[in-house]
Scaffold this motif. Structure first.
Motif, PDB file in Angstrom:
ATOM      1  N   LEU A  54       0.799  -1.228   0.000  1.00 36.20           N
ATOM      2  CA  LEU A  54       0.000   0.000   0.000  1.00 36.20           C
ATOM      3  C   LEU A  54       0.834   1.282   0.000  1.00 36.20           C
ATOM      4  CD1 LEU A  54      -2.956  -0.914   2.398  1.00 36.20           C
ATOM      5  CD2 LEU A  54      -2.870  -0.997  -0.085  1.00 36.20           C
ATOM      6  N   PHE A  55       1.507   1.582   1.116  1.00 40.00           N
ATOM      7  CA  PHE A  55       2.134   2.903   1.254  1.00 40.00           C
ATOM      8  C   PHE A  55       3.630   2.916   0.980  1.00 40.00           C
ATOM      9  CE2 PHE A  55      -1.830   4.300   2.527  1.00 40.00           C
ATOM     10  CZ  PHE A  55      -2.313   3.584   3.600  1.00 40.00           C
ATOM     11  N   GLY A  56       4.227   1.746   0.747  1.00 40.68           N
ATOM     12  CA  GLY A  56       5.641   1.714   0.402  1.00 40.68           C
ATOM     13  C   GLY A  56       6.566   2.105   1.520  1.00 40.68           C
ATOM     14  N   GLU A  57       6.156   1.873   2.763  1.00 40.02           N
ATOM     15  CA  GLU A  57       7.073   2.102   3.887  1.00 40.02           C
ATOM     16  C   GLU A  57       8.257   1.149   3.765  1.00 40.02           C
ATOM     17  OE1 GLU A  57       5.274   1.814   7.781  1.00 40.02           O
ATOM     18  OE2 GLU A  57       7.128   0.988   8.589  1.00 40.02           O
ATOM     19  N   THR A  58       9.452   1.637   4.095  1.00 44.69           N
ATOM     20  CA  THR A  58      10.655   0.817   3.957  1.00 44.69           C
ATOM     21  C   THR A  58      11.341   0.612   5.295  1.00 44.69           C
ATOM     22  OG1 THR A  58      12.000   2.763   3.450  1.00 44.69           O
ATOM     23  CG2 THR A  58      11.041   1.575   1.583  1.00 44.69           C
ATOM     24  N   SER A  59      12.126  -0.466   5.348  1.00 44.70           N
ATOM     25  CA  SER A  59      12.907  -0.782   6.535  1.00 44.70           C
ATOM     26  C   SER A  59      14.236  -1.371   6.079  1.00 44.70           C
ATOM     27  CB  SER A  59      12.146  -1.778   7.414  1.00 44.70           C
ATOM     28  OG  SER A  59      12.859  -2.065   8.594  1.00 44.70           O
ATOM     29  N   TYR A  60      15.299  -1.076   6.835  1.00 41.70           N
ATOM     30  CA  TYR A  60      16.632  -1.539   6.473  1.00 41.70           C
ATOM     31  C   TYR A  60      17.363  -2.070   7.697  1.00 41.70           C
ATOM     32  CZ  TYR A  60      15.898   1.184   2.206  1.00 41.70           C
ATOM     33  OH  TYR A  60      15.406   1.677   1.033  1.00 41.70           O
ATOM     34  N   ALA A  61      18.206  -3.064   7.466  1.00 51.16           N
ATOM     35  CA  ALA A  61      19.138  -3.482   8.499  1.00 51.16           C
ATOM     36  C   ALA A  61      20.175  -2.376   8.686  1.00 51.16           C
ATOM     37  CB  ALA A  61      19.826  -4.777   8.093  1.00 51.16           C
ATOM     38  N   ASP A  62      20.670  -2.246   9.883  1.00 48.23           N
ATOM     39  CA  ASP A  62      21.659  -1.198  10.155  1.00 48.23           C
ATOM     40  C   ASP A  62      22.889  -1.341   9.262  1.00 48.23           C
ATOM     41  OD1 ASP A  62      21.082  -1.015  13.764  1.00 48.23           O
ATOM     42  OD2 ASP A  62      20.048  -0.072  12.072  1.00 48.23           O
ATOM     43  N   SER A  63      23.242  -2.571   8.938  1.00 47.61           N
ATOM     44  CA  SER A  63      24.462  -2.824   8.173  1.00 47.61           C
ATOM     45  C   SER A  63      24.391  -2.318   6.737  1.00 47.61           C
ATOM     46  CB  SER A  63      24.777  -4.316   8.177  1.00 47.61           C
ATOM     47  OG  SER A  63      23.713  -5.044   7.609  1.00 47.61           O
ATOM     48  N   VAL A  64      23.176  -2.068   6.236  1.00 43.64           N
ATOM     49  CA  VAL A  64      23.031  -1.631   4.843  1.00 43.64           C
ATOM     50  C   VAL A  64      22.414  -0.247   4.720  1.00 43.64           C
ATOM     51  CG1 VAL A  64      22.790  -4.035   4.150  1.00 43.64           C
ATOM     52  CG2 VAL A  64      20.740  -2.619   4.412  1.00 43.64           C
ATOM     53  N   LYS A  65      21.981   0.305   5.826  1.00 39.93           N
ATOM     54  CA  LYS A  65      21.319   1.610   5.806  1.00 39.93           C
ATOM     55  C   LYS A  65      22.250   2.655   5.213  1.00 39.93           C
ATOM     56  CE  LYS A  65      18.629   1.943   9.246  1.00 39.93           C
ATOM     57  NZ  LYS A  65      18.077   2.095  10.622  1.00 39.93           N
ATOM     58  N   GLY A  66      21.717   3.429   4.272  1.00 40.61           N
ATOM     59  CA  GLY A  66      22.516   4.452   3.606  1.00 40.61           C
ATOM     60  C   GLY A  66      23.236   3.952   2.372  1.00 40.61           C
ATOM     61  N   ARG A  67      23.296   2.634   2.199  1.00 36.66           N
ATOM     62  CA  ARG A  67      23.974   2.063   1.025  1.00 36.66           C
ATOM     63  C   ARG A  67      23.002   1.344   0.093  1.00 36.66           C
ATOM     64  NH1 ARG A  67      27.522  -1.962   1.631  1.00 36.66           N
ATOM     65  NH2 ARG A  67      26.562  -2.792   3.547  1.00 36.66           N
TER      66      ARG A  67
END
Length: 126
Positions: A54-67
C-alpha cells in the motif's frame, strides 16, 4: 499464491554497485509486502530490507542503511534492491520474500513471509 524470481546478482569489486530484481507472478502484487534477506556461507539468513504494501514504507538493516535502497514498481510486479558502496561482507545469496497478509508496515522477520524465491548470488571482491 505468488512465485518470486530474483535476478541481478553477480561479481563486483568493493565499492561497486548492483541492482537486484525480484519479479513476482500474480495480479495482486501490490497487496504484498516484500523483503530481501541474505545468507552468507556458514551464517544464518538475515534481514536486509523490506517494503510494505500500500504505502511503500521501507525498513533496512543497520548494516546496509545508507547504502541500499529498496523500491517497487507494482505495474511491473517487481521489487528492486539497489546496492551501492558494496563491501566484501555483503557477499551472500540474496533472497526475496513476500508476505500476503498482515499490516501495512514493512516486516522484518522471516516468519512473517510466506513466499520465497530461489536466491541470487552476490559476490564482492576485495
Amino acid at each position: 499464491q505468488v512465485q518470486l524470481v530474483e535476478s541481478g546478482g553477480g561479481l563486483v569489486q568493493t565499492g561497486g554497485s548492483l541492482r537486484l530484481s525480484c519479479a513476482a507472478s500474480g495480479r495482486t502484487f501490490s497487496s504484498y509486502a516484500v523483503g530481501w534477506f541474505r545468507q552468507a556461507p556458514g551464517k544464518e539468513r538475515e534481514f536486509v530490507s523490506s517494503i510494505s504494501r500500500l504505502f511503500g514504507e521501507t525498513s533496512y538493516a543497520d548494516s546496509v542503511k545508507g547504502r541500499f535502497t529498496i523500491s517497487r514498481d507494482n505495474a511491473k510486479n517487481t521489487v528492486y534492491l539497489q546496492m551501492s558502496s558494496l563491501k566484501p561482507e555483503d557477499t551472500a545469496v540474496y533472497y526475496c520474500a513476500a508476505r500476503g497478509a498482515g499490516g501495512v508496515y514493512a516486516p522484518r522477520l522471516e516468519a512473517e513471509f510466506q513466499y520465497w524465491g530461489q536466491g541470487t548470488q552476490v559476490t564482492v571482491s576485495s
